[in-house]
Write a protein that holds these residues in place. Structure first.
Motif, mmCIF file in Angstrom:
data_model
loop_
_atom_site.group_PDB
_atom_site.id
_atom_site.type_symbol
_atom_site.label_atom_id
_atom_site.label_comp_id
_atom_site.label_asym_id
_atom_site.label_seq_id
_atom_site.Cartn_x
_atom_site.Cartn_y
_atom_site.Cartn_z
ATOM 1 N N THR A 138 40.598 67.863 87.027
ATOM 2 C CA THR A 138 39.796 66.842 87.702
ATOM 3 C C THR A 138 38.381 66.852 87.108
ATOM 4 O O THR A 138 37.967 67.835 86.480
ATOM 5 C CB THR A 138 39.696 67.115 89.215
ATOM 6 O OG1 THR A 138 38.978 68.333 89.415
ATOM 7 C CG2 THR A 138 41.069 67.176 89.861
ATOM 8 N N GLU A 139 37.646 65.786 87.345
ATOM 9 C CA GLU A 139 36.271 65.720 86.848
ATOM 10 C C GLU A 139 35.406 66.816 87.451
ATOM 11 O O GLU A 139 34.571 67.406 86.772
ATOM 12 C CB GLU A 139 35.668 64.342 87.134
ATOM 13 C CG GLU A 139 36.229 63.255 86.246
ATOM 14 C CD GLU A 139 35.515 61.927 86.423
ATOM 15 O OE1 GLU A 139 34.284 61.916 86.528
ATOM 16 O OE2 GLU A 139 36.222 60.908 86.457
ATOM 17 N N VAL A 140 35.629 67.106 88.732
ATOM 18 C CA VAL A 140 34.843 68.148 89.412
ATOM 19 C C VAL A 140 35.123 69.512 88.797
ATOM 20 O O VAL A 140 34.197 70.273 88.494
ATOM 21 C CB VAL A 140 35.142 68.161 90.928
ATOM 22 C CG1 VAL A 140 34.518 69.368 91.605
ATOM 23 C CG2 VAL A 140 34.659 66.869 91.574
ATOM 24 N N ARG A 141 36.397 69.814 88.578
ATOM 25 C CA ARG A 141 36.733 71.117 87.984
ATOM 26 C C ARG A 141 36.257 71.207 86.543
ATOM 27 O O ARG A 141 35.851 72.282 86.091
ATOM 28 C CB ARG A 141 38.230 71.378 88.095
ATOM 29 C CG ARG A 141 38.612 71.682 89.551
ATOM 30 C CD ARG A 141 40.042 72.086 89.772
ATOM 31 N NE ARG A 141 40.576 73.123 88.939
ATOM 32 C CZ ARG A 141 40.439 74.444 89.153
ATOM 33 N NH1 ARG A 141 39.755 74.878 90.186
ATOM 34 N NH2 ARG A 141 41.006 75.321 88.335
ATOM 35 N N ARG A 157 40.831 80.089 80.982
ATOM 36 C CA ARG A 157 42.179 80.298 81.526
ATOM 37 C C ARG A 157 42.261 79.969 83.009
ATOM 38 O O ARG A 157 43.342 79.684 83.520
ATOM 39 C CB ARG A 157 42.633 81.732 81.294
ATOM 40 C CG ARG A 157 43.131 81.967 79.899
ATOM 41 C CD ARG A 157 43.718 83.340 79.766
ATOM 42 N NE ARG A 157 44.436 83.439 78.501
ATOM 43 C CZ ARG A 157 44.960 84.559 78.058
ATOM 44 N NH1 ARG A 157 44.861 85.674 78.755
ATOM 45 N NH2 ARG A 157 45.586 84.573 76.912
ATOM 46 N N LYS A 158 41.138 80.011 83.713
ATOM 47 C CA LYS A 158 41.127 79.626 85.131
ATOM 48 C C LYS A 158 41.429 78.138 85.316
ATOM 49 O O LYS A 158 41.925 77.725 86.354
ATOM 50 C CB LYS A 158 39.754 79.888 85.749
ATOM 51 C CG LYS A 158 39.430 81.305 86.056
ATOM 52 C CD LYS A 158 38.037 81.284 86.658
ATOM 53 C CE LYS A 158 37.579 82.560 87.214
ATOM 54 N NZ LYS A 158 36.198 82.459 87.727
ATOM 55 N N TYR A 159 41.084 77.343 84.322
ATOM 56 C CA TYR A 159 41.137 75.892 84.462
ATOM 57 C C TYR A 159 42.194 75.205 83.596
ATOM 58 O O TYR A 159 42.684 74.145 83.958
ATOM 59 C CB TYR A 159 39.774 75.294 84.111
ATOM 60 C CG TYR A 159 38.672 75.712 85.053
ATOM 61 C CD1 TYR A 159 38.406 74.965 86.199
ATOM 62 C CD2 TYR A 159 37.901 76.837 84.812
ATOM 63 C CE1 TYR A 159 37.399 75.335 87.076
ATOM 64 C CE2 TYR A 159 36.894 77.216 85.683
ATOM 65 C CZ TYR A 159 36.647 76.469 86.808
ATOM 66 O OH TYR A 159 35.654 76.842 87.678
ATOM 67 N N GLU A 216 32.675 72.143 86.723
ATOM 68 C CA GLU A 216 32.585 73.571 87.043
ATOM 69 C C GLU A 216 32.801 74.411 85.782
ATOM 70 O O GLU A 216 32.066 75.372 85.533
ATOM 71 C CB GLU A 216 33.640 73.974 88.073
ATOM 72 C CG GLU A 216 33.408 73.487 89.464
ATOM 73 C CD GLU A 216 34.579 73.823 90.386
ATOM 74 O OE1 GLU A 216 35.540 74.532 89.968
ATOM 75 O OE2 GLU A 216 34.544 73.365 91.538
ATOM 76 N N LEU A 217 33.807 74.037 85.005
ATOM 77 C CA LEU A 217 34.112 74.743 83.767
ATOM 78 C C LEU A 217 32.946 74.666 82.787
ATOM 79 O O LEU A 217 32.539 75.673 82.199
ATOM 80 C CB LEU A 217 35.388 74.174 83.144
ATOM 81 C CG LEU A 217 35.783 74.644 81.749
ATOM 82 C CD1 LEU A 217 35.897 76.156 81.661
ATOM 83 C CD2 LEU A 217 37.081 73.987 81.321
ATOM 84 N N ILE A 218 32.379 73.492 82.632
ATOM 85 C CA ILE A 218 31.250 73.310 81.713
ATOM 86 C C ILE A 218 30.043 74.129 82.167
ATOM 87 O O ILE A 218 29.392 74.792 81.352
ATOM 88 C CB ILE A 218 30.899 71.814 81.571
ATOM 89 C CG1 ILE A 218 32.034 71.083 80.840
ATOM 90 C CG2 ILE A 218 29.574 71.633 80.845
ATOM 91 C CD1 ILE A 218 31.932 69.576 80.863
ATOM 92 N N LEU A 219 29.744 74.105 83.461
ATOM 93 C CA LEU A 219 28.614 74.898 83.971
ATOM 94 C C LEU A 219 28.842 76.389 83.732
ATOM 95 O O LEU A 219 27.921 77.112 83.329
ATOM 96 C CB LEU A 219 28.399 74.631 85.461
ATOM 97 C CG LEU A 219 27.803 73.279 85.815
ATOM 98 C CD1 LEU A 219 27.821 73.073 87.330
ATOM 99 C CD2 LEU A 219 26.387 73.155 85.279
#
Length: 88
Positions: A38-41, A22-24, A44-47
């Motif tokens: 974005t690719e960066v976010r 839900r954050k992303y 972050e979500l995957i990590l």
């Protein structure tokens, strides 16, 4: 990029995964999220998801991605749980 994310994880970890996603992204149905990211976010979500998941218990995360939601056709039958439209 536009993504659709689906997860299947153990009951004890569902709340943490729901909160993280839900954050992303926008929640659209049980264990299903969508939205622009974005690719960066996304990384972050995957990590964050990998920290929650237990692969030995067959937890899984599936991400479908496209350059834009314009390349996807979405048909909703029944009640839409959460609209992804944002009003300002």
């Amino acid at each position: 990029m536009y993504v659709i994310l689906v997860y299947d994880i153990g009951e004890k970890r569902v709340g943490k995964m729901l909160k993280l996603c839900r954050k992303y992204l926008s929640w659209i149905q049980n264990s299903v999220f969508e939205g622009d990211i974005t690719e960066v976010r996304l990384k972050e979500l995957i990590l964050g998801a990998e920290k929650i998941m237990k692969k030995e218990e067959d937890d899984s995360l599936i991400i479908f991605s496209s350059r834009s939601d314009k390349f996807l056709e979405k048909q909703i039958i029944g009640k839409e749980r959460s609209s992804t439209d944002n009003f300002l």
